[in-house]
Structures are given as structure tokens and as C-alpha cells.
Design a protein around this motif. Sequence first.
Motif, PDB file in Angstrom:
ATOM      1  N   GLN A 252      79.983  17.062  -0.014  1.00  0.00           N
ATOM      2  CA  GLN A 252      80.016  17.114   1.440  1.00  0.00           C
ATOM      3  C   GLN A 252      80.211  15.726   2.033  1.00  0.00           C
ATOM      4  O   GLN A 252      80.864  15.572   3.074  1.00  0.00           O
ATOM      5  CB  GLN A 252      78.729  17.739   1.970  1.00  0.00           C
ATOM      6  CG  GLN A 252      78.710  17.973   3.470  1.00  0.00           C
ATOM      7  CD  GLN A 252      79.802  18.908   3.932  1.00  0.00           C
ATOM      8  OE1 GLN A 252      80.050  19.940   3.319  1.00  0.00           O
ATOM      9  NE2 GLN A 252      80.493  18.539   5.013  1.00  0.00           N
ATOM     10  N   ASP A 256      83.128  15.572   4.705  1.00  0.00           N
ATOM     11  CA  ASP A 256      82.808  15.248   6.102  1.00  0.00           C
ATOM     12  C   ASP A 256      81.386  14.722   6.158  1.00  0.00           C
ATOM     13  O   ASP A 256      80.424  15.477   6.259  1.00  0.00           O
ATOM     14  CB  ASP A 256      82.966  16.480   6.990  1.00  0.00           C
ATOM     15  CG  ASP A 256      82.745  16.158   8.468  1.00  0.00           C
ATOM     16  OD1 ASP A 256      82.618  14.959   8.798  1.00  0.00           O
ATOM     17  OD2 ASP A 256      82.689  17.097   9.282  1.00  0.00           O
ATOM     18  N   SER A 259      78.972  15.717   9.111  1.00  0.00           N
ATOM     19  CA  SER A 259      78.605  17.105   9.360  1.00  0.00           C
ATOM     20  C   SER A 259      77.090  17.261   9.407  1.00  0.00           C
ATOM     21  O   SER A 259      76.372  16.787   8.519  1.00  0.00           O
ATOM     22  CB  SER A 259      79.183  18.013   8.270  1.00  0.00           C
ATOM     23  OG  SER A 259      78.708  19.336   8.419  1.00  0.00           O
TER      24      SER A 259
END
Length: 560
Positions: A252, A256, A259
Motif C-alpha cells: 500500500q 498510495d 491513503s
Amino acid sequence: MRSECYNGSGASTSSPKRRVNVVGNGRSHHHHQRQHHAAGGANTHRDTTTHDRVTDSPPTLTELPPSSGSFLHISITKLAIGSRLFVIVLQLVANLLLPDHEAGVFVAPSDKNASERPLDALVRLVLGGLNRWDGQYFLHIAEHGYTYENALAFFPLFPFILKIVCSSLSSYEVITFVSYRELSLLLAVLLNVVCFTGAAKALYRLSKHVLGNQKKAEIAVLLFCFNPASIFFTAPYTESLYAWLSFVVMYQCIEDVTSIFLTIPLSLSILCRSNGMFNIGFVLYFAVRRIVAQYNVHNVICICSRLFSMLIIVLFHYGIAQVYNYYLFCFVQKFNFPDHVREYAAEHGLVLAGNKTDDSSPWCTNLVPLSYSYVQSHYWNVGFLRYYELKQLPNFLLALPVVYLVLSNSYQYLCEHWEYALRLGLFRLTKKQHKVMRPYDRFALVFVVHALVLTLFSLVFVHVQVTTRLLCSASPVLYWYTAEYFTGERAFIKRQVIRKLSKQVKDGEENSCTHVLNHIELSDLLDFRWMNGRQQTILVYFLGYTVVGTVLFSNFYPWT
């Protein structure tokens, strides 16, 4: 689902069998059977490693040399579950054939007056070899909570999940057939099988993204499924859950890093194991990398504000756990613990929750009253160079293979890309670096540093034999390094081509495509004869530690 195979004109007519693979060069290479025979094998080998020295373009389908159809494919899910079943069966056999060792360690107290349930004996027979060492602590915490101060060394996420599930099932009739302790053991093993499968899939996705090479990602997952610390990924330990959360955090961060959903696996990983704090480093690194790549005032403000909010949320969750520990052991209060729990504390001189005295729990008076460092130092003798004793030499030898693999390969990586490492991989590549560096080399720096820090920290501060399972659950680098030995050598690739061509001549099967999407190809690692000494040594190490570790662990003998 099988990948489609096409001939040179695009028609799906009969053609020699080919294996479709994913690499990062974006070019398609078609190797035809007649061309191989006409060339007498001289042109059978193409430099298949050149795809690693390209830009960060997304992987595309390309074909590897023809094959005989003897490939053995298995889905990642089946491979992960199958490897866990292998460990379960092995510990069952070892536990039946060998006597248990009197280790003189913590054994969770049980109520001797409690009635035996119908399925208790069966659960202990099948899974009893997994309820050893730290597993005793986790199951005790799941049943009674943090009754003893030394149990604070084990973070709450894993036993908390078991507690919730067991308590939920206690309202149903299933609890009448099996006792709470045996139910916790059964659920812990099932939970670890699920988490291990999730970790294998997360590692596969992360490896494909970072390595830019489908074959290396497959071998990395295959080695993960039979890693040297396999027994700890099945027993009631946190390795499987932590590996899953960590690999998700890493992926992740690449996808991004800003996020808000990243806070979920990040917070959970910190509540799962103490070294989960190191995962914050990935967030910070990729956030800085994004700021450098997209530098302007607006982006800097947005990224920093989002990052600050995420870290506040993560540290808040960690703080709740620390406040709860303080509540348990820093006040005098009455908890309704069972008699056998109190008796065990009195017999072994353990600090019971709620029994605060002037001499107990000195960490309570610290400026920042964190229990973990005190508990590790006081109860587990963890500290700077404390483990460097002659009697611990066997444990250093146990950890030697994983330490050598990580340190030697990390040293080689840093030597080859020293200038890039000095710039922290944050700035644009020079023309020279752009030519010689593979996509993996550009992404791997933070992973290499992470593995190096964990290794050096383990060698200096903690029980050194723990290094094996620590690295196996916390870092994908070990699997990437070892996968490189199987895919990065031209001699090995050439030998694979010759072997597959010889089989193709023998059986001459056609009209089949051997690469299956989302599946692992086992054939290359099952043919021991075609491997060089280094590759054979790695397989013996991984499989040997899996077997020997399971046998020893299941009978309470010391292991990693």
C-alpha cells in the motif's frame, strides 16, 4: 484460468508448447521448436535477465522457451494451505513418536477440577504439538487476559482476536463439546492458516510489483510457503498475522502512501508485534519520495497533513494498549482470577495483575511508563550484547544461514548501487544508473535497509535464534534474495532451456499453454538434479529447517 498462446501471425493454430510468463521488458519473444532444432541448441538461450534492466513500465506477457508439458501448477491458496497441512501432519507424527522434553518454561495453568469435554482429547492429539513455548502464553492470554506481568511481552492483537471468536462461540452448543483452551488452540491454528494464505498472496502481489518479474515472484512465494520458520506460522504465534499485515502495508505504501486505509494494517501490525513500529519507516520513506517527485508547496502541505493524521491515529491505538497495561499492573485492585491462575503465580513468583507493591513493576514510575522494555529485560534477559555467551553458540549457529543470506546480499546490493543509496533513492537517476539499474534495484533500497536494521538489531539486542523467524515474517527481502539464486543466473536459465527442449523432443506434445495465471509453477524447484550447489543448499536449508524445526518444536525442544 490459462493464458492464451499465439503464433507469430496472431492465429491460435497448432504450435509447439510455450510457457507464457510476465516480465518487465514489454517485448514478446517467440521460440519455435523448429528454430531450436535447426540451430542445434546454439540459440536456445536468450539473455532472459535483460528484462530486469529496464524502466519501471508495467510488466507485460512474454513467452519463455518451449516445454514438454510436465509443468506442475498449483494455486497460491492451495500451496499455502498445503504447506500448513504438511506442518500439521508432521508435528502430529513427531509428537506421537517422540517424548516431550522437560523444558522448564511457562506452561499455562489449567483447572484440574474442570470436566473433560468430548473433543478435548482429539484436539490435543492432533494439534497438541503446536501448543508449545510462546504458544502457551498466547492461549493463556486469550483465555484469562494479561494475568501475569511477564505476559506483557506478547502484544494483544492475536490473543484478542481469539478471545472475541471464542467468546462468541461460547454462546453456542459448540462450547459443550470442547473446552475453552482446546477451542482456542483449534481457532488459533485455523486463524494462522487463513493469515498465512493471505500473507502468501500479499507477498506475491508485492513481489510482482517490486521485482517486475513473474517468475521471481512465484519462486519467492514458493520459498515463503516452506520458509525456515514454518512451524511458527502454524503454531499459536503471531508470525502469519504479522507477515500478512506487513506485506499489505509495504504494498500500500508503494501504491498510495497517503491513503487513509493504510492506517488499518499499519495500526494492527503495531498491535501485533513490537517490531511493527519499523513499518512506520516505509510510510515515512515513500511519503518523502512522493514529495520529492511531485514537489510543490500545495502537495507538500497536503501530504504532510495527511501523513500527520495517519500517524496520530496509529500512535493512538498503540497508546490505548499501553494505558491498559498501566491500568492492570500499576494499581492495587481486585480482579476475579480463577484459583489455579492465582496459585500458579504464587508457585512461580509471578507478578499478578492488581497486586502492585512498592517493589513490583518499577516501570510504572517512569516518565513514560512503557512496560515492554522492562519486561523484556527483566524476564527475558534481552539487552545490549547480553546473549553473547559461550553457551549460546548453538543458537548463533542456528541463526547463521539467515544472517549470512541477508547481510551478504545486502552488502552486494549496497556496493553495486552505493551512489544511489547515498542519495536515499529519492532523486532522479543519472543516465548511467538508468542503464544499469533494474526496476527491482530502484524499489528495493528501503526494503534492504529494513532487513539490515532488523538483522543487526537482532544480533545486538535480542535472542539471536529469533532472527530467523523475525526476518521470515517481517521482510520479503529474504525471499527475493533466495529467488534471485534460482532466476538470476544465465547458466541456470540455459540449463533449464536445454532440459525443457530435451523433454519436448521426447514427447512432442502441442496445443497447450503451460503458464496458469495466479498459479505457482513447481517443476523448476522439484527437479533437484538440474540445480547447482548454491541452489541445492538453499532448498536444503529451507526444507531442512521446516522439517527439523517442526519435529523439535512439537516436542518442546529449543528451536528458533
